[in-house]
Scaffold this motif. Structure first.
Motif, PDB file in Angstrom:
ATOM      1  N   LYS A  47       0.949  -1.273   0.055  1.00  0.00           N
ATOM      2  CA  LYS A  47      -0.222  -0.018  -0.035  1.00  0.00           C
ATOM      3  C   LYS A  47       0.772   1.166   0.001  1.00  0.00           C
ATOM      4  O   LYS A  47       1.667   1.476   1.005  1.00  0.00           O
ATOM      5  N   TYR A  48       0.788   2.145  -1.045  1.00  0.00           N
ATOM      6  CA  TYR A  48       1.818   3.168  -1.177  1.00  0.00           C
ATOM      7  C   TYR A  48       1.371   4.177  -0.232  1.00  0.00           C
ATOM      8  O   TYR A  48       0.007   4.552  -0.270  1.00  0.00           O
ATOM      9  N   ALA A  49       2.111   4.628   0.851  1.00  0.00           N
ATOM     10  CA  ALA A  49       1.733   5.836   1.759  1.00  0.00           C
ATOM     11  C   ALA A  49       1.778   7.053   1.088  1.00  0.00           C
ATOM     12  O   ALA A  49       3.080   7.626   0.802  1.00  0.00           O
ATOM     13  N   CYS A  50       0.602   7.557   0.273  1.00  0.00           N
ATOM     14  CA  CYS A  50       0.892   8.505  -0.654  1.00  0.00           C
ATOM     15  C   CYS A  50       1.266  10.148  -0.287  1.00  0.00           C
ATOM     16  O   CYS A  50       1.583  10.976  -0.973  1.00  0.00           O
ATOM     17  N   LYS A  51       1.273  10.031   1.119  1.00  0.00           N
ATOM     18  CA  LYS A  51       1.444  11.404   1.734  1.00  0.00           C
ATOM     19  C   LYS A  51       2.913  11.637   1.217  1.00  0.00           C
ATOM     20  O   LYS A  51       3.108  13.030   1.143  1.00  0.00           O
ATOM     21  N   ALA A  52       3.866  10.830   1.078  1.00  0.00           N
ATOM     22  CA  ALA A  52       5.101  11.064   0.521  1.00  0.00           C
ATOM     23  C   ALA A  52       4.988  11.893  -0.960  1.00  0.00           C
ATOM     24  O   ALA A  52       6.045  12.756  -0.992  1.00  0.00           O
ATOM     25  N   LEU A  53       4.236  11.663  -1.626  1.00  0.00           N
ATOM     26  CA  LEU A  53       4.309  12.150  -2.945  1.00  0.00           C
ATOM     27  C   LEU A  53       3.010  12.083  -3.551  1.00  0.00           C
ATOM     28  O   LEU A  53       2.620  10.887  -4.158  1.00  0.00           O
ATOM     29  N   THR A  54       2.086  13.043  -3.750  1.00  0.00           N
ATOM     30  CA  THR A  54       0.829  12.898  -3.923  1.00  0.00           C
ATOM     31  C   THR A  54       0.231  13.206  -5.405  1.00  0.00           C
ATOM     32  O   THR A  54      -0.838  13.436  -5.736  1.00  0.00           O
ATOM     33  N   ASN A  55       1.203  13.510  -6.265  1.00  0.00           N
ATOM     34  CA  ASN A  55       0.963  13.765  -7.676  1.00  0.00           C
ATOM     35  C   ASN A  55       0.190  12.463  -8.297  1.00  0.00           C
ATOM     36  O   ASN A  55       0.407  11.326  -8.101  1.00  0.00           O
ATOM     37  N   ILE A  56      -1.043  12.905  -8.860  1.00  0.00           N
ATOM     38  CA  ILE A  56      -1.912  11.760  -9.584  1.00  0.00           C
ATOM     39  C   ILE A  56      -1.117  10.734 -10.484  1.00  0.00           C
ATOM     40  O   ILE A  56      -1.338   9.499 -10.438  1.00  0.00           O
ATOM     41  N   ASN A  57       0.015  11.335 -11.248  1.00  0.00           N
ATOM     42  CA  ASN A  57       0.613  10.606 -11.927  1.00  0.00           C
ATOM     43  C   ASN A  57       1.519   9.271 -11.342  1.00  0.00           C
ATOM     44  O   ASN A  57       1.521   8.488 -11.721  1.00  0.00           O
ATOM     45  N   MET A  59       0.655   8.120  -8.324  1.00  0.00           N
ATOM     46  CA  MET A  59      -0.272   7.113  -8.019  1.00  0.00           C
ATOM     47  C   MET A  59      -0.657   6.451  -8.886  1.00  0.00           C
ATOM     48  O   MET A  59      -0.741   5.239  -8.791  1.00  0.00           O
ATOM     49  N   LYS A  60      -0.789   6.884 -10.163  1.00  0.00           N
ATOM     50  CA  LYS A  60      -1.179   5.923 -11.318  1.00  0.00           C
ATOM     51  C   LYS A  60      -0.318   4.942 -11.855  1.00  0.00           C
ATOM     52  O   LYS A  60      -0.430   3.750 -12.079  1.00  0.00           O
ATOM     53  N   LEU A  61       0.998   5.295 -11.789  1.00  0.00           N
ATOM     54  CA  LEU A  61       2.123   4.493 -11.930  1.00  0.00           C
ATOM     55  C   LEU A  61       2.177   3.419 -10.650  1.00  0.00           C
ATOM     56  O   LEU A  61       2.600   2.173 -11.083  1.00  0.00           O
ATOM     57  N   MET A  62       1.915   3.734  -9.428  1.00  0.00           N
ATOM     58  CA  MET A  62       1.685   2.736  -8.431  1.00  0.00           C
ATOM     59  C   MET A  62       0.732   1.747  -8.877  1.00  0.00           C
ATOM     60  O   MET A  62       1.013   0.518  -8.641  1.00  0.00           O
ATOM     61  N   LEU A  79      -8.057  12.068  -4.409  1.00  0.00           N
ATOM     62  CA  LEU A  79      -6.861  12.092  -5.431  1.00  0.00           C
ATOM     63  C   LEU A  79      -6.509  10.439  -5.913  1.00  0.00           C
ATOM     64  O   LEU A  79      -6.513  10.389  -7.109  1.00  0.00           O
ATOM     65  N   ALA A  80      -6.741   9.809  -4.853  1.00  0.00           N
ATOM     66  CA  ALA A  80      -6.425   8.271  -5.318  1.00  0.00           C
ATOM     67  C   ALA A  80      -7.542   7.815  -6.164  1.00  0.00           C
ATOM     68  O   ALA A  80      -7.475   6.926  -7.179  1.00  0.00           O
ATOM     69  N   ILE A  81      -8.953   8.140  -6.007  1.00  0.00           N
ATOM     70  CA  ILE A  81     -10.020   7.735  -6.697  1.00  0.00           C
ATOM     71  C   ILE A  81      -9.849   8.159  -8.181  1.00  0.00           C
ATOM     72  O   ILE A  81     -10.002   7.665  -9.210  1.00  0.00           O
ATOM     73  N   LEU A  82      -9.362   9.467  -8.360  1.00  0.00           N
ATOM     74  CA  LEU A  82      -8.967  10.249  -9.643  1.00  0.00           C
ATOM     75  C   LEU A  82      -8.095   9.385 -10.303  1.00  0.00           C
ATOM     76  O   LEU A  82      -7.939   9.316 -11.449  1.00  0.00           O
TER      77      LEU A  82
END
Length: 406
Positions: A47-57, A59-62, A79-82
């Motif tokens: 589970k990527y702890a996205c607070k580290a870097l929240t750019n949508i792209n 997240m999409k790569l993850m 943001l994650a849903i987007l």
């Protein structure tokens, strides 16, 4: 000249300007692979702890690489849903939020990770056993660098104290809560692989004693990455072998296979990131030299906030034989030191100064202090460099201000 994939930093600076955040997407995939290799032999879920870097792209790569996501706010969840995540793929781990945000998270269908007895009680009162919940346990382990980034010690605000296990169980029984997971997170930058094994064993004890129907054990993250050439890092091979052994033994004794979760943030994105800056001025004071760059604590606060070390190189002249010692300082009207006493090849005005390990908690903690614009972000993936966030303008500074007729 220093390059990121097949791009020199000067070509990136010329094309996209400075200051500039640059991320190596293939490095992220490499880090994901390291984790999967280290914990092979378990039913692993990242589970990527996205607070580290929240750019949508990012997240999409993850998501493209089969990594689910951990969020600490409903805004991150949106943001994650987007980015394409389904609500059941999103673990929501709040800390001290208003109950209205908990209700929003429930309405979104997020997986809940509860970190206090009052919150556990209120969720029980409001939802009964209709929600599967995870419990964030504070294992009372002091690891993770300084107190500022340690989260599993006894005096931390995070999690429910392991000493309160009987009280947890009382609330769970009272509302017949459906506890499907146990979670702990010791904090960032732990070096001793045995520490996460010790924390895991504490969760195993709770599971045996109180929670017979778990679906997963979440061991958080906090793996230390290298900030300079000889830096001590978490030994992932040693950690993996130790965790896999004790986890599989736990599953055998528990009588069922449960999932092993980790929530890497910094480990996945720190080393992928570079902050490219331009040397505005080289100042030789008696006894100390300064390189003033076109960035500062408004774009990378970690050195001033955490005393964190980031390697800094002269990207325009990385192999120069003539070297000098400099303080690399920012353009903010505060003490704004990005790196102190750094011996690097001689810097001249206009050189591209590269700050490494800037992928985690760099842009995500950036601000508009001094009314400075936040930088653009560029992702280099499979050899192609693309802008994934535009540089801010004065319009961004003003867009939410209401100008009165005074």
């Amino acid at each position: 000249m220093f390059s990121i994939q097949n791009y020199t930093v000067e070509s990136l600076a010329s094309q996209f300007g400075t200051p500039l955040y640059v991320y190596d997407g293939n490095k992220i995939e490499e880090q994901i692979g390291k984790m999967r290799t280290a914990f092979a032999g378990t039913n692993l879920k990242l589970k990527y702890a996205c607070k580290a870097l929240t750019n949508i792209n990012i997240m999409k790569l993850m998501r493209k690489n089969g990594v689910d996501i951990d969020v600490v706010s409903t805004q991150e969840a949106h943001l994650a849903i987007l980015a394409g995540y389904q609500p059941h793929q999103i673990q929501y781990t709040p800390s001290g939020v208003a109950f209205a945000e908990i209700q929003e998270a429930v309405a979104l269908g997020l997986r809940m990770n509860l970190d206090s007895l009052p919150l556990l009680e209120k969720v029980g009162q409001t939802y009964g056993n209709s929600l599967p919940v995870c419990l964030r346990i504070n294992p009372h382990i002091m690891e993770g660098g300084t107190l500022k980034i340690s989260t599993g010690h006894k005096d931390s605000k995070f999690g429910i104290s392991i000493e309160q296990a009987p009280e947890i169980y009382e609330i769970v029984q009272k509302y017949d809560l459906k506890v499907v997971g146990l979670h702990q997170h010791t904090g960032s930058d732990f070096k001793n692989a045995n520490v996460i094994i010790s924390a895991a064993e504490k969760l195993f004890d709770l599971a045996f004693k109180y929670f017979p129907n778990l679906e997963f054990i979440d061991l958080g993250s906090g793996f230390k990455v290298a900030y300079h050439e000889d830096d001590h890092i978490t030994d992932m091979d040693k950690l993996g072998k130790g965790v896999v052994k004790v986890f599989n033994e736990f599953c055998a004794q528990y009588g069922k296979e449960v999932e092993l979760w980790f929530e890497p943030g910094k480990f996945l994105v720190s080393e992928c990131g570079y902050l490219l800056t331009s040397a505005n001025v080289v100042k030789h004071n008696p006894g100390r030299n300064f390189v003033g760059v076109d960035s500062g604590l408004n774009h990378l606060i970690r050195p001033m906030m955490y005393d964190s070390y980031h390697e800094i190189i002269n990207g325009s002249n990385p192999d120069g034989e003539e070297k000098e010692k400099y303080d690399i300082v920012g353009y903010i009207c505060e003490t704004d030191t990005l790196g102190k006493d750094r011996t690097i090849p001689t810097v001249k005005e206009g050189d591209i100064i590269v700050i490494k390990n800037a992928g985690a908690y760099g842009f995500s903690m950036a601000s508009n202090y001094n009314s400075r614009f936040r930088p653009a972000e560029v992702l280099i993936y499979n050899g192609a460099a693309q802008v994934i966030r535009k540089r801010e303008t004065m319009e961004d500074i003003l867009k939410n201000q209401i100008v009165l007729d005074i």
